[in-house]
Design a protein around this motif. Structure first.
Motif, PDB file in Angstrom:
ATOM      1  N   THR A   1       7.874   6.862 -10.995  1.00  0.00           N
ATOM      2  CA  THR A   1       6.158   6.938 -10.709  1.00  0.00           C
ATOM      3  C   THR A   1       5.549   7.594 -11.808  1.00  0.00           C
ATOM      4  O   THR A   1       6.234   7.768 -12.858  1.00  0.00           O
ATOM      5  CB  THR A   1       6.138   8.279  -9.585  1.00  0.00           C
ATOM      6  N   THR A   2       4.313   7.570 -11.791  1.00  0.00           N
ATOM      7  CA  THR A   2       3.409   8.138 -12.939  1.00  0.00           C
ATOM      8  C   THR A   2       3.603   9.476 -13.230  1.00  0.00           C
ATOM      9  O   THR A   2       3.528   9.966 -14.279  1.00  0.00           O
ATOM     10  CB  THR A   2       1.747   8.017 -12.501  1.00  0.00           C
ATOM     11  N   GLY A   3       3.958  10.355 -12.147  1.00  0.00           N
ATOM     12  CA  GLY A   3       4.315  11.544 -12.236  1.00  0.00           C
ATOM     13  C   GLY A   3       5.471  11.829 -13.144  1.00  0.00           C
ATOM     14  O   GLY A   3       5.521  12.748 -13.962  1.00  0.00           O
TER      15      GLY A   3
ATOM     16  N   ALA B   1       1.097  -1.127  -0.106  1.00  0.00           N
ATOM     17  CA  ALA B   1      -0.112   0.121  -0.052  1.00  0.00           C
ATOM     18  C   ALA B   1       0.796   1.088   0.054  1.00  0.00           C
ATOM     19  O   ALA B   1       1.657   1.373   0.707  1.00  0.00           O
ATOM     20  CB  ALA B   1      -1.074  -0.076   1.285  1.00  0.00           C
ATOM     21  N   ALA B   2       0.679   2.048  -1.035  1.00  0.00           N
ATOM     22  CA  ALA B   2       1.871   3.164  -1.161  1.00  0.00           C
ATOM     23  C   ALA B   2       1.456   4.204  -2.022  1.00  0.00           C
ATOM     24  O   ALA B   2       1.987   4.901  -2.895  1.00  0.00           O
ATOM     25  CB  ALA B   2       3.169   2.347  -1.877  1.00  0.00           C
ATOM     26  N   GLY B   3       0.257   4.601  -1.982  1.00  0.00           N
ATOM     27  CA  GLY B   3      -0.421   5.655  -2.642  1.00  0.00           C
ATOM     28  C   GLY B   3      -0.294   5.198  -4.241  1.00  0.00           C
ATOM     29  O   GLY B   3       0.120   6.245  -5.173  1.00  0.00           O
ATOM     30  N   MET B   4      -0.267   4.016  -4.674  1.00  0.00           N
ATOM     31  CA  MET B   4       0.198   3.430  -5.778  1.00  0.00           C
ATOM     32  C   MET B   4      -0.865   3.243  -7.069  1.00  0.00           C
ATOM     33  O   MET B   4      -2.008   2.830  -6.431  1.00  0.00           O
ATOM     34  CB  MET B   4       0.818   2.073  -5.858  1.00  0.00           C
ATOM     35  N   THR B   5      -0.500   4.019  -8.058  1.00  0.00           N
ATOM     36  CA  THR B   5      -1.668   4.032  -9.249  1.00  0.00           C
ATOM     37  C   THR B   5      -1.706   2.793  -9.869  1.00  0.00           C
ATOM     38  O   THR B   5      -0.742   2.241 -10.160  1.00  0.00           O
ATOM     39  CB  THR B   5      -1.036   4.974 -10.181  1.00  0.00           C
ATOM     40  N   ILE B   6      -2.826   2.137 -10.194  1.00  0.00           N
ATOM     41  CA  ILE B   6      -3.112   1.148 -11.097  1.00  0.00           C
ATOM     42  C   ILE B   6      -2.743   1.474 -12.341  1.00  0.00           C
ATOM     43  O   ILE B   6      -3.412   2.355 -13.083  1.00  0.00           O
ATOM     44  CB  ILE B   6      -4.640   0.522 -10.947  1.00  0.00           C
TER      45      ILE B   6
ATOM     46  N   ASN C   1       3.942  15.730  -8.584  1.00  0.00           N
ATOM     47  CA  ASN C   1       3.668  14.521  -7.989  1.00  0.00           C
ATOM     48  C   ASN C   1       2.099  14.462  -7.731  1.00  0.00           C
ATOM     49  O   ASN C   1       1.367  15.275  -8.215  1.00  0.00           O
ATOM     50  CB  ASN C   1       4.257  14.523  -6.432  1.00  0.00           C
ATOM     51  N   ASP C   2       1.640  13.439  -6.958  1.00  0.00           N
ATOM     52  CA  ASP C   2       0.381  13.310  -7.021  1.00  0.00           C
ATOM     53  C   ASP C   2      -0.164  14.497  -6.010  1.00  0.00           C
ATOM     54  O   ASP C   2       0.289  15.013  -5.298  1.00  0.00           O
ATOM     55  CB  ASP C   2      -0.199  12.023  -6.186  1.00  0.00           C
ATOM     56  N   ASN C   3      -1.491  15.010  -6.678  1.00  0.00           N
ATOM     57  CA  ASN C   3      -2.161  16.043  -5.980  1.00  0.00           C
ATOM     58  C   ASN C   3      -2.422  15.989  -4.407  1.00  0.00           C
ATOM     59  O   ASN C   3      -2.098  16.751  -3.746  1.00  0.00           O
ATOM     60  CB  ASN C   3      -3.649  16.304  -6.570  1.00  0.00           C
TER      61      ASN C   3
ATOM     62  N   GLU D   1       0.398  -1.771 -17.360  1.00  0.00           N
ATOM     63  CA  GLU D   1       1.749  -2.345 -17.052  1.00  0.00           C
ATOM     64  C   GLU D   1       2.230  -2.929 -15.803  1.00  0.00           C
ATOM     65  O   GLU D   1       2.497  -4.003 -15.787  1.00  0.00           O
ATOM     66  CB  GLU D   1       2.668  -1.176 -17.237  1.00  0.00           C
ATOM     67  N   ARG D   2       1.783  -2.317 -14.742  1.00  0.00           N
ATOM     68  CA  ARG D   2       1.923  -2.891 -13.266  1.00  0.00           C
ATOM     69  C   ARG D   2       1.159  -3.925 -13.188  1.00  0.00           C
ATOM     70  O   ARG D   2       1.298  -5.065 -12.535  1.00  0.00           O
ATOM     71  CB  ARG D   2       1.649  -1.698 -12.381  1.00  0.00           C
ATOM     72  N   ALA D   3      -0.138  -3.788 -13.584  1.00  0.00           N
ATOM     73  CA  ALA D   3      -1.094  -4.770 -13.330  1.00  0.00           C
ATOM     74  C   ALA D   3      -0.751  -6.401 -14.288  1.00  0.00           C
ATOM     75  O   ALA D   3      -1.384  -7.174 -13.949  1.00  0.00           O
ATOM     76  CB  ALA D   3      -2.557  -4.494 -13.882  1.00  0.00           C
TER      77      ALA D   3
END
Ligand code: ARG
Length: 229
Positions: A126-128, A75-80, A164-166, A83-85
């Protein structure tokens, strides 16, 4: 229960990447945050304690942390992402996120075009970072291993802005009025909790517990605790 087996008996071992306030961060020697509270509900349901392991973000997104049996969940504020899935098992989305740009309050950063010729700090893996590399070609993107290092670079004047994420950037700006979120970038991301690819028994349990928490008000309580004004 229900085909769920844990790496260490009696505990739910959860990988994260510190620090990502308010999702997971240290306060008074304890790791706390939105994600921590949410996963505590899963641990409680399983009748075990949550044990948090700090690890580089990319060991989570590549699945390495699961494949070497370092943790049951992450659990890491991780975006689905698709590619990761492909390499880890994701829960249903539990939190909506977008990207954002943070800068000194008195800076002239207003939109993407205004970043031309400026430096942007992004977090490794990261996605950012991916967004910056694909869309902020007129800016110089500099990568940092974690969020605090990129925020420090902004505070030290090493960089002009941070992507980074909002959620994490608004949280920082709230506590540091010299800095402002200058604009949001609508990337439509969703955070997921992850497990080893194929561990659907554990992910089904996560979905069941979070689903119930959304129904009975416990999710809203946790949301208010970390994001209420
Ligand atoms: N949501 C972004 C991503 O998944 C950033 C997550 C960073 N998380 C962290 N704990 N540092 O790429």
């Amino acid at each position: 229960e229900g085909g769920i087996s844990l790496i260490n008996e009696g505990q739910l071992t959860v990988c994260t990447h510190l620090s990502y306030q308010p999702f997971q961060f240290e306060r008074d020697g304890e790791i706390v945050g939105f994600d921590v509270d949410l996963v505590d509900l899963v641990a409680e349901d399983l009748g075990v304690q949550q044990e948090i392991v700090n690890t580089p973000f990319e060991t989570i997104t590549t699945g390495a942390a699961f494949n070497t049996d370092e943790c049951d969940l992450a659990a890491a504020g991780m975006t689905i992402t698709p590619e990761r899935a492909g390499v880890i098992e994701f829960s249903e989305g539990y939190f909506d996120a977008n990207q954002a740009i943070l800068a000194r309050a008195d800076s002239d950063v207003t939109d993407e075009a205004s970043l031309a010729g400026k430096t942007v700090a992004a977090q490794t893996g990261t996605t950012g970072l991916q967004y910056a590399e694909e869309n902020l070609g007129d800016a110089e993107v500099i990568t940092y291993e974690d969020l605090p290092l990129s925020l420090q670079a902004l505070q030290n004047g090493e960089v002009d802005s941070v992507i980074n994420d909002n959620g994490v950037l608004y949280d920082f700006a709230k506590e540091n009025p010299d800095f402002e979120v200058k604009f949001d970038i609508d990337t439509g991301e969703e955070y997921g909790i992850a497990a080893k690819k194929g561990n659907t028994a554990l992910i089904d349990k996560v979905n069941e517990v979070i689903g119930a928490a959304k129904e009975d008000g416990r999710y809203d309580e946790i949301y208010q605790k970390w994001f209420g004004t």
